[in-house]
Enzyme design. Structure first.
Site, short mmCIF file in Angstrom:
data_model
loop_
_atom_site.label_atom_id
_atom_site.label_comp_id
_atom_site.label_asym_id
_atom_site.label_seq_id
_atom_site.Cartn_x
_atom_site.Cartn_y
_atom_site.Cartn_z
CB CYS A 47 19.32 -31.03 -4.61
SG CYS A 47 20.16 -32.41 -3.81
CG ASN A 48 22.45 -31.07 -0.64
OD1 ASN A 48 21.32 -30.81 -0.26
ND2 ASN A 48 22.97 -32.29 -0.57
CG HIS A 97 34.34 -26.45 -0.12
ND1 HIS A 97 33.45 -26.48 0.93
CD2 HIS A 97 33.57 -26.40 -1.25
CE1 HIS A 97 32.21 -26.45 0.47
NE2 HIS A 97 32.26 -26.39 -0.85
#
Length: 423
Positions: A47-48, A97
């Site tokens: 969702c992000n 990341h």
């Protein structure tokens, strides 16, 4: 080998753009398979964020270009708006990341537990090879370490918890207020638990396939209903939490306007946790109707983070260590061919000289041959041990390629193959 990452996340893009490129697990696996034409590929979509990871040992392969094209192709009508919001990382930066993502440090809710499982699912559905396999396994290890060795995952402030906190902010004491859950997945289950712990009453669980909602409904002592029943349930609900994987609005203006206006301004709160969104945002124009999406939870989440800042710092340090380990491993790949060539060259000399000696001395017995094989192999291994270690150490810095070239020159590695090609 090279590593490239192209993605878009809540850091740069609003939910109305992120939902355009969101893909489910099966579609993510299919996209990774399509991308893995001469390279490795993993697609992580939550969702992000939606992120494409590509790796290849072909220096000419346009990894970043392929990933960018594929990501923008998911939403061709919004490509012009998405393009400037994409981030592109490579090698060390891309690895760091992903490690931060797996540790929950790049989430809307730092320390959330759901992301680690999502990274694992993306890995399982990817088309991996030696680099992405190592990268994602180490990322999962980093994520587990962050949760075990720091307190960032203790009593985590999750998206479901933030949704429950928002409902409590709007209504105060949730006792006596009825909650409608739309969607029967893990997010709905976690949200139900959080709402009940704050005094809310779960009125119903609605799901596209009623059978899939039975298990969650049983947990909260209710009967599952279908999505067709939702409009009639809006008359009695105070809070509506939606979290489905539907491609479009589950609650739209056409179906919901009449029952919502019949409430005559009595407040109702929609908290839309889905990407793509489940709730038509124009419902907020109806008197007493409040619609929040996942991006709106950020302010709620922010108030819960003060006590976890030091743990996030600790987790960042831990992740940096894991990322450095991966960097050293990736750098060592540059000297592996030289090491392999050196060992093969030494083994060729050892076996050749042993064959010559046996020709002069006569055939050795089995025990004599094993003894000579063992002694000569140990001599070669000991001679090559320190050069091998030094080349791998140099690879972690900036001198790895230089060391490898010097070794090739000193021992003439590859010269015979080059001569044969020239002939």
């Amino acid at each position: 080998m090279r590593l490239a990452l192209v993605g878009v996340s809540h850091r740069q893009a609003p939910v109305e753009l992120r939902e355009r490129v969101a893909v489910g697990p099966s579609d993510a696996a299919a996209l990774a398979g399509a991308l893995a034409n001469g390279c490795e590929a993993v697609v992580l979509s939550t969702c992000n964020r939606t992120e494409l990871y590509l790796a290849s040992d072909d220096a000419t392969s346009p990894l970043e270009e392929r990933a960018t094209t594929s990501l923008l192709a998911l939403a061709p009508g919004d490509a012009h708006a998405l393009a400037p919001l994409l981030y592109r990382l490579s090698d060390d930066s891309a690895a760091l990341h992903l490690f931060r993502v797996a540790a929950g440090l790049d989430s809307l809710v730092p320390g959330e537990g759901e992301i680690l499982g999502q990274v694992r699912d993306a890995f399982d559905g990817g088309s991996t090879g030696p680099l992405l396999d190592r990268l994602f396994r180490q990322a999962l290890h980093a994520g587990r370490r962050a949760r075990v060795e720091t307190a960032i995952g203790e009593n985590p402030s999750s998206v479901p918890a933030a949704a429950a906190a928002l409902a409590q902010q709007v209504f105060g004491d949730l006792g006596g207020h009825t909650v409608l859950l739309i969607g029967a997945g893990k997010m709905s289950e976690l949200t139900a638990r959080n709402l009940r712990s704050r005094g809310g009453t779960i009125g119903a669980v609605a799901n596209r396939t009623v059978e899939h909602g039975v298990e969650l409904a049983a947990l909260v002592g209710l009967t599952a209903v279908s999505l067709a029943d939702v409009p009639s349930l809006l008359a009695t609900a105070d809070v509506v939490i939606t979290s489905t994987s539907a491609p479009g609005f589950v609650v739209d203006m056409a179906a919901a306007e009449a029952p919502l206006r019949a409430r005559r301004g009595r407040p109702i709160l929609f908290v839309d946790l889905a990407v793509p969104r489940d709730v038509d945002p124009t419902l907020s124009t109806i008197d007493g109707c409040f619609v929040y999406d996942i991006d709106d939870l950020e302010a709620v989440v922010e108030t819960s983070l003060a006590g976890r800042r030091s743990e996030a710092v600790h987790a960042e340090q831990l992740v940096a260590v894991e990322a450095e380990r991966f960097r050293e491993w990736q750098a060592s790949l540059a000297v592996v061919p030289a090491i392999a060539s050196l060992r093969a060259h030494a083994e060729e000399i050892r076996s050749g000289e042993l064959a010559k000696a046996e020709g002069r001395l006569g055939r050795l017995s089995e025990s004599e041959r094993k003894l000579v094989e063992s002694v000569t192999s140990q001599i070669v291994a000991k001679l090559l041990h320190l050069p091998t270690v030094r080349m791998k150490e140099a690879a972690a810095g900036a001198d790895g390629v230089i060391y490898a070239d010097v070794v090739r020159h000193l021992f003439g590695l590859g010269e015979e193959e080059q001569s044969s090609r020239d002939r």
